[in-house]
Design a protein around this motif. Structure first.
Motif, PDB file in Angstrom:
ATOM      1  N   TRP A  30       0.827  -1.209   0.000  1.00  0.00           N
ATOM      2  CA  TRP A  30       0.000   0.000   0.000  1.00  0.00           C
ATOM      3  C   TRP A  30       0.860   1.258   0.000  1.00  0.00           C
ATOM      4  O   TRP A  30       0.538   2.247  -0.653  1.00  0.00           O
ATOM      5  CB  TRP A  30      -0.918  -0.027   1.211  1.00  0.00           C
ATOM      6  CG  TRP A  30      -1.728   1.220   1.423  1.00  0.00           C
ATOM      7  CD1 TRP A  30      -1.546   2.149   2.393  1.00  0.00           C
ATOM      8  CD2 TRP A  30      -2.847   1.681   0.652  1.00  0.00           C
ATOM      9  NE1 TRP A  30      -2.487   3.157   2.280  1.00  0.00           N
ATOM     10  CE2 TRP A  30      -3.293   2.882   1.218  1.00  0.00           C
ATOM     11  CE3 TRP A  30      -3.513   1.168  -0.470  1.00  0.00           C
ATOM     12  CZ2 TRP A  30      -4.368   3.599   0.722  1.00  0.00           C
ATOM     13  CZ3 TRP A  30      -4.600   1.899  -0.979  1.00  0.00           C
ATOM     14  CH2 TRP A  30      -5.014   3.082  -0.388  1.00  0.00           C
ATOM     15  N   ILE A  33       1.841   2.783  -3.338  1.00  0.00           N
ATOM     16  CA  ILE A  33       0.816   3.391  -4.185  1.00  0.00           C
ATOM     17  C   ILE A  33       0.880   4.900  -4.027  1.00  0.00           C
ATOM     18  O   ILE A  33       1.050   5.417  -2.914  1.00  0.00           O
ATOM     19  CB  ILE A  33      -0.578   2.843  -3.808  1.00  0.00           C
ATOM     20  CG1 ILE A  33      -0.631   1.339  -4.095  1.00  0.00           C
ATOM     21  CG2 ILE A  33      -1.683   3.572  -4.573  1.00  0.00           C
ATOM     22  CD1 ILE A  33      -1.900   0.670  -3.621  1.00  0.00           C
ATOM     23  N   ASP A  37      -3.566   8.519  -5.340  1.00  0.00           N
ATOM     24  CA  ASP A  37      -4.392   7.318  -5.494  1.00  0.00           C
ATOM     25  C   ASP A  37      -4.931   6.864  -4.135  1.00  0.00           C
ATOM     26  O   ASP A  37      -6.100   6.507  -4.008  1.00  0.00           O
ATOM     27  CB  ASP A  37      -3.584   6.184  -6.120  1.00  0.00           C
ATOM     28  CG  ASP A  37      -3.143   6.468  -7.545  1.00  0.00           C
ATOM     29  OD1 ASP A  37      -2.458   7.484  -7.753  1.00  0.00           O
ATOM     30  OD2 ASP A  37      -3.469   5.677  -8.440  1.00  0.00           O
ATOM     31  N   ARG A  38      -4.071   6.875  -3.133  1.00  0.00           N
ATOM     32  CA  ARG A  38      -4.497   6.431  -1.804  1.00  0.00           C
ATOM     33  C   ARG A  38      -5.630   7.301  -1.277  1.00  0.00           C
ATOM     34  O   ARG A  38      -6.586   6.802  -0.666  1.00  0.00           O
ATOM     35  CB  ARG A  38      -3.316   6.434  -0.835  1.00  0.00           C
ATOM     36  CG  ARG A  38      -2.193   5.480  -1.214  1.00  0.00           C
ATOM     37  CD  ARG A  38      -1.315   5.117  -0.034  1.00  0.00           C
ATOM     38  NE  ARG A  38      -0.753   6.261   0.656  1.00  0.00           N
ATOM     39  CZ  ARG A  38       0.454   6.760   0.422  1.00  0.00           C
ATOM     40  NH1 ARG A  38       1.227   6.211  -0.518  1.00  0.00           N
ATOM     41  NH2 ARG A  38       0.904   7.782   1.105  1.00  0.00           N
ATOM     42  N   ILE A  41      -8.882   6.401  -3.126  1.00  0.00           N
ATOM     43  CA  ILE A  41      -9.384   5.101  -2.674  1.00  0.00           C
ATOM     44  C   ILE A  41     -10.037   5.237  -1.300  1.00  0.00           C
ATOM     45  O   ILE A  41     -11.103   4.664  -1.046  1.00  0.00           O
ATOM     46  CB  ILE A  41      -8.234   4.071  -2.646  1.00  0.00           C
ATOM     47  CG1 ILE A  41      -7.769   3.774  -4.077  1.00  0.00           C
ATOM     48  CG2 ILE A  41      -8.671   2.787  -1.949  1.00  0.00           C
ATOM     49  CD1 ILE A  41      -6.415   3.089  -4.154  1.00  0.00           C
ATOM     50  N   ASP A  58     -13.112  -5.455  -5.946  1.00  0.00           N
ATOM     51  CA  ASP A  58     -11.891  -4.865  -6.482  1.00  0.00           C
ATOM     52  C   ASP A  58     -11.549  -5.663  -7.743  1.00  0.00           C
ATOM     53  O   ASP A  58     -11.043  -6.782  -7.662  1.00  0.00           O
ATOM     54  CB  ASP A  58     -10.770  -4.959  -5.438  1.00  0.00           C
ATOM     55  CG  ASP A  58      -9.453  -4.371  -5.919  1.00  0.00           C
ATOM     56  OD1 ASP A  58      -9.444  -3.695  -6.959  1.00  0.00           O
ATOM     57  OD2 ASP A  58      -8.428  -4.594  -5.236  1.00  0.00           O
ATOM     58  N   SER A  61      -7.594  -7.059  -9.056  1.00  0.00           N
ATOM     59  CA  SER A  61      -7.049  -6.868  -7.708  1.00  0.00           C
ATOM     60  C   SER A  61      -5.572  -7.178  -7.586  1.00  0.00           C
ATOM     61  O   SER A  61      -4.941  -6.807  -6.589  1.00  0.00           O
ATOM     62  CB  SER A  61      -7.841  -7.722  -6.705  1.00  0.00           C
ATOM     63  OG  SER A  61      -7.965  -9.057  -7.144  1.00  0.00           O
ATOM     64  N   VAL A  66      -4.810  -3.064  -2.673  1.00  0.00           N
ATOM     65  CA  VAL A  66      -5.973  -2.173  -2.573  1.00  0.00           C
ATOM     66  C   VAL A  66      -7.133  -2.881  -1.876  1.00  0.00           C
ATOM     67  O   VAL A  66      -7.826  -2.287  -1.044  1.00  0.00           O
ATOM     68  CB  VAL A  66      -6.379  -1.672  -3.976  1.00  0.00           C
ATOM     69  CG1 VAL A  66      -7.725  -0.941  -3.922  1.00  0.00           C
ATOM     70  CG2 VAL A  66      -5.301  -0.758  -4.535  1.00  0.00           C
ATOM     71  N   THR A  67      -7.335  -4.150  -2.186  1.00  0.00           N
ATOM     72  CA  THR A  67      -8.391  -4.919  -1.520  1.00  0.00           C
ATOM     73  C   THR A  67      -8.167  -4.908  -0.015  1.00  0.00           C
ATOM     74  O   THR A  67      -9.105  -4.683   0.763  1.00  0.00           O
ATOM     75  CB  THR A  67      -8.389  -6.384  -2.020  1.00  0.00           C
ATOM     76  OG1 THR A  67      -8.178  -6.414  -3.424  1.00  0.00           O
ATOM     77  CG2 THR A  67      -9.699  -7.073  -1.681  1.00  0.00           C
ATOM     78  N   ARG A  69      -6.500  -2.741   1.753  1.00  0.00           N
ATOM     79  CA  ARG A  69      -6.699  -1.401   2.324  1.00  0.00           C
ATOM     80  C   ARG A  69      -8.175  -1.080   2.474  1.00  0.00           C
ATOM     81  O   ARG A  69      -8.595  -0.513   3.487  1.00  0.00           O
ATOM     82  CB  ARG A  69      -6.020  -0.359   1.441  1.00  0.00           C
ATOM     83  CG  ARG A  69      -6.095   1.046   2.024  1.00  0.00           C
ATOM     84  CD  ARG A  69      -5.416   1.110   3.382  1.00  0.00           C
ATOM     85  NE  ARG A  69      -5.436   2.470   3.931  1.00  0.00           N
ATOM     86  CZ  ARG A  69      -4.902   2.811   5.096  1.00  0.00           C
ATOM     87  NH1 ARG A  69      -4.304   1.888   5.837  1.00  0.00           N
ATOM     88  NH2 ARG A  69      -4.956   4.049   5.520  1.00  0.00           N
TER      89      ARG A  69
END
Length: 219
Positions: A30, A33, A37-38, A41, A58, A61, A66-67, A69
């Protein structure tokens, strides 16, 4: 992956199976990223949580960062990817979460059941003629009022890139670059309403501009 899947799904799946380990080293964390983007999201997570406890998919994925997070932010989420090796890696990295192999062209989900879909840098592998069907499929599985968050790179100089090699591996992988206006047109044509759009310039070693679109299914 079923033989009934379009050719681009099979070639994309095969390419990411080959580069999964190298890709994960670059994208599995994470913290790796981009900050912008963070933030988007996290905002998406707040919007879907306001709706209640409907699940979020997601789509694309990858190794599951990301999933994971979204899960940490309190979203009931699961991951879908075309690459079986990516799915295996995500399951290993995040055993508390659910990941499965699937195609965005034909999601194995009932109508109107998702509170949200995150499709971050995954529709870039979908050819133009297939994208309306993908967006129609997203609309089908979204509940009324559900959100779709898209992120994608684009280049004003070209609309297509083909790679025969990545991370030192021989692959066959296509990328399709589209300006945000074109993607908005396809989203609205599929019955999804634009909520917001953002574009940022390349940062650091990035080569392409990035667009972020948030859309919503009416209802």
């Amino acid at each position: 992956m079923s033989a009934e899947n379009p050719d681009f799904i099979r070639s994309t799946s095969a390419a990411y199976d080959i580069i999964a380990d190298d890709y994960a080293e670059q994208c599995a964390d994470w913290a790796g990223i981009h900050t912008f983007d963070r933030a988007l999201i996290s905002g998406f997570a707040e919007l879907v949580k306001e709706r209640g406890r409907e699940p979020v998919a997601d789509v694309g994925s990858g190794p599951g960062a990301v999933t994971a997070r979204l899960h940490a932010l309190g979203v009931p989420v699961f991951g879908i990817d075309v690459s079986s090796r990516m799915v295996a890696m995500a399951r290993r990295n995040h055993p508390e979460l659910r990941f499965h192999v699937g195609s965005m062209t034909s999601l194995d989900l009932p109508d109107g059941t998702l509170g949200g879909i995150a499709a971050l840098y995954s529709v870039i592998h979908v050819p133009d003629e297939q994208l309306p069907g993908v967006f129609a499929e997203f609309r089908r599985v979204l509940a009324p009022g559900g959100y779709l968050l898209l992120a994608f790179q684009y280049d004003e100089e070209t609309d297509h890139l083909h790679l025969d090699e990545r991370f030192g591996h021989a692959i066959s992988l296509d990328y399709y670059w589209r300006p945000p206006e074109k993607v908005v047109e396809l989203l609205t044509g599929a019955g999804l309403q634009l909520h917001s759009r953002t574009v940022r310039e390349p940062q650091g070693q990035e080569r392409y501009r990035k667009a972020y679109l948030l859309a919503r299914k009416d209802g």
